[in-house]
Every structure is written in C-alpha cells, then in structure tokens.
Write a protein that holds these residues in place. Structure first.
Motif, PDB file in Angstrom:
ATOM      1  N   VAL A   1      35.838  35.670  40.954  1.00 33.01           N
ATOM      2  CA  VAL A   1      35.862  34.285  41.073  1.00 33.01           C
ATOM      3  C   VAL A   1      37.053  33.629  40.621  1.00 33.01           C
ATOM      4  O   VAL A   1      37.695  33.695  39.689  1.00 33.01           O
TER       5      VAL A   1
ATOM      6  N   PHE B   1      33.472  30.206  37.276  1.00 30.32           N
ATOM      7  CA  PHE B   1      34.363  31.497  37.250  1.00 30.32           C
ATOM      8  C   PHE B   1      34.450  31.998  35.774  1.00 30.32           C
ATOM      9  O   PHE B   1      35.034  33.065  35.624  1.00 30.32           O
TER      10      PHE B   1
ATOM     11  N   ARG C   1      35.302  35.957  31.832  1.00 32.41           N
ATOM     12  CA  ARG C   1      35.795  35.779  33.195  1.00 32.41           C
ATOM     13  C   ARG C   1      34.480  36.250  34.116  1.00 32.41           C
ATOM     14  O   ARG C   1      33.872  37.273  33.886  1.00 32.41           O
TER      15      ARG C   1
ATOM     16  N   ARG D   1      40.145  31.373  39.199  1.00 30.62           N
ATOM     17  CA  ARG D   1      40.006  30.377  38.130  1.00 30.62           C
ATOM     18  C   ARG D   1      40.980  29.096  38.261  1.00 30.62           C
ATOM     19  O   ARG D   1      41.060  28.395  37.245  1.00 30.62           O
TER      20      ARG D   1
END
Ligand SMILES: *[C@@H]1O[C@H](CO)[C@@H](O)[C@H](O)[C@H]1NC(C)=O
Ligand SMILES: *[C@@H]1O[C@H](CO)[C@@H](O)[C@H](O)[C@H]1NC(C)=O
Ligand SMILES: *[C@@H]1O[C@H](CO)[C@@H](O)[C@H](O)[C@H]1NC(C)=O
Ligand SMILES: *[C@@H]1O[C@H](CO)[C@@H](O)[C@H](O)[C@H]1NC(C)=O
Ligand SMILES: *[C@@H]1O[C@H](CO)[C@@H](O)[C@H](O)[C@H]1NC(C)=O
Length: 187
Positions: A165, A183, A161, A167
């Motif tokens: 950001v 992301f 991850r 997902r």
C-alpha cells in the motif's frame, strides 16, 4: 486699511469678492467638490488688516479607493461605493482555493488600505494528520503544495508498513489530497 485677498486652498470666495478688501468687508467661502470646510464660512476684514475669524481651510473628504481585487477571490463589500477610514472589508476565496493571510483589511486614516492583502492559493494546504503515520521531515511545516505534488509518510511507533500500500498522498486537481489508505497497521 485693507486686508489681503483671502486665499483658500481647494475652495473659493463665494460672496463678497472684491479687488480691495477694506475694514468691515465680509466674505463667505465655499469648498470645491470633494472637500469639506474646516473653520468659519464667513470672515470680516478687521481694522488691523486681519480676517476674523481666520480664513478657513478646505480638506479633502478622506476616502479609501475601492478595495483591491485579488486573484481567485472576492471581498464582501462589492455594492458599496464609499469607503471611509475604519471600514473593514473581508475577503474570501473561490471554491477550491484557500485564503492565506488575514481575511480582513481596513481603511486607514490616511485613506489607504491596510496591507498585506490576503491571497487565494490553489494547490493543497498541509496534508492530513494520520493516526498511524506522520509526514517525513521534508514535508513537515509546509502549508502550500502545488497540484501534482506528492508527500510521503512514515509509520508512527507501534505501527508497521502494510506491504503493497503506497505511503504517499498526491495533491489532486481539485485541491484536495488523495485519500489516505491504511498503509501502516498496528503491530
Ligand atoms: C459683516 O458681518 C458683521 C457680522 O456679521 C456685521 O456686523 C457687519 O455689518 C457686516 N459688514 C458688512 C459690510 O456687511
Ligand atoms: C468582517 O469580518 C469581521 C471579523 O470576522 C466581522 O466582525 C465583520 O462584521 C465583517 N465585516 C463585513 C462587512 O462582513
Ligand atoms: C498610507 O498612506 C500614508 C500617507 O500617504 C503612507 O505613509 C503609508 O505608507 C500608506 N500605507 C500603506 C499601507 O500604503
Ligand atoms: C496536525 O497536527 C499539527 C501538530 O500536531 C497541528 O498543528 C495541525 O493543526 C494538525 N492539522 C490538522 C488538519 O488536524
Ligand atoms: C477531488 O477529486 C477526487 C478524485 O477525482 C475525488 O475522489 C474527491 O471526492 C474530490 N474532492 C472534492 C472535495 O471534490
């Protein structure tokens, strides 16, 4: 000796009409509009009481109706007026709409169009394939998403991850998916 009055469905006796038909009498036939003659245009009453050649038939000229209209789409044969068996018309969708199903239909020998009709769908199709992430199970194998729908991805093996950001992607009003930001990042 007389012959029976010649009965021709979807047509009529054009010449030689009479109350009584004796041997040697001749008649000619014609079909009603929209029909074609199958058989002989003329027949003669025979001494044995039969018409020879046999009384013909008038068959409807086989045509398909105008191809059906579909919502948010069009077929490419708008200027044609006559559709005969074997003809193919192709549909396409308005900009921003996706065609689902077979784009083509054909006029069948029985004078109707093959089914099913294609459909033009709004919303979004399958979300994009990403190198660094894959769709979570619940969104896989779906081909239609309404505007406003959101799908979630998880990072592929070898990626982690990227904090902060999102997902998720959203199906936008213009029927495209929102941009996929990076992301997930390489480990
Ligand atoms: C009927 O037609 C046949 C064959 O064309 C002809 O030989 C005959 O003379 C015609 N009969 C009459 C009454 O016109
Ligand atoms: C319809 O599409 C088929 C297959 O793509 C094509 O062969 C045919 O020429 C098209 N017909 C018309 C009328 O555009
Ligand atoms: C077309 O017409 C025939 C005969 O009327 C019928 O049997 C057939 O189901 C029809 N097909 C479609 C796709 O409507
Ligand atoms: C995404 O991948 C799937 C399976 O790997 C494939 O069937 C599909 O066509 C791909 N879609 C795009 C837009 O590349
Ligand atoms: C769809 O809308 C988004 C956001 O308004 C825009 O960024 C994108 O370029 C549009 N896509 C198309 C194909 O018009």
């Amino acid at each position: 000796i007389t012959c029976p009055s010649p009965e021709i469905r979807n047509g009529e006796v054009a010449e030689g009409q009479s109350a009584v038909y004796r041997a040697g009498a001749n008649v000619t036939f014609q079909c009603h509009p929209g029909h074609v003659l199958q058989g002989s245009r003329e027949a003669e009453c025979q001494p044995d009481g039969r018409w020879v050649p046999a009384v013909p038939a008038c068959q409807p000229v086989l045509e398909c109706p105008s191809p059906p209209n579909i919502d948010k789409g069009n077929h490419n044969s708008q200027d044609l007026e006559v559709f005969t068996p074997g003809m193919v018309v192709n549909y396409s969708c308005d900009p921003g709409y996706r065609l689902l199903g077979e784009a083509s239909i054909y006029c069948s020998d029985s004078g109707n169009w093959s089914l099913p009709l294609p459909r033009c769908a709004g919303g979004c199709g399958a979300p994009p394939n990403l190198t660094f992430a894959e769709l979570t199970e619940e969104y896989k194998n779906r081909m239609e998403f309404p505007v406003g729908d959101t799908v979630r991805y998880s990072c592929r093996p070898g990626y982690v991850r990227h904090p902060g950001v999102s997902r998720t992607l959203t199906c936008l009003k213009n029927h495209t998916w929102s941009e996929a930001l990076a992301f997930c990042k390489s480990e």
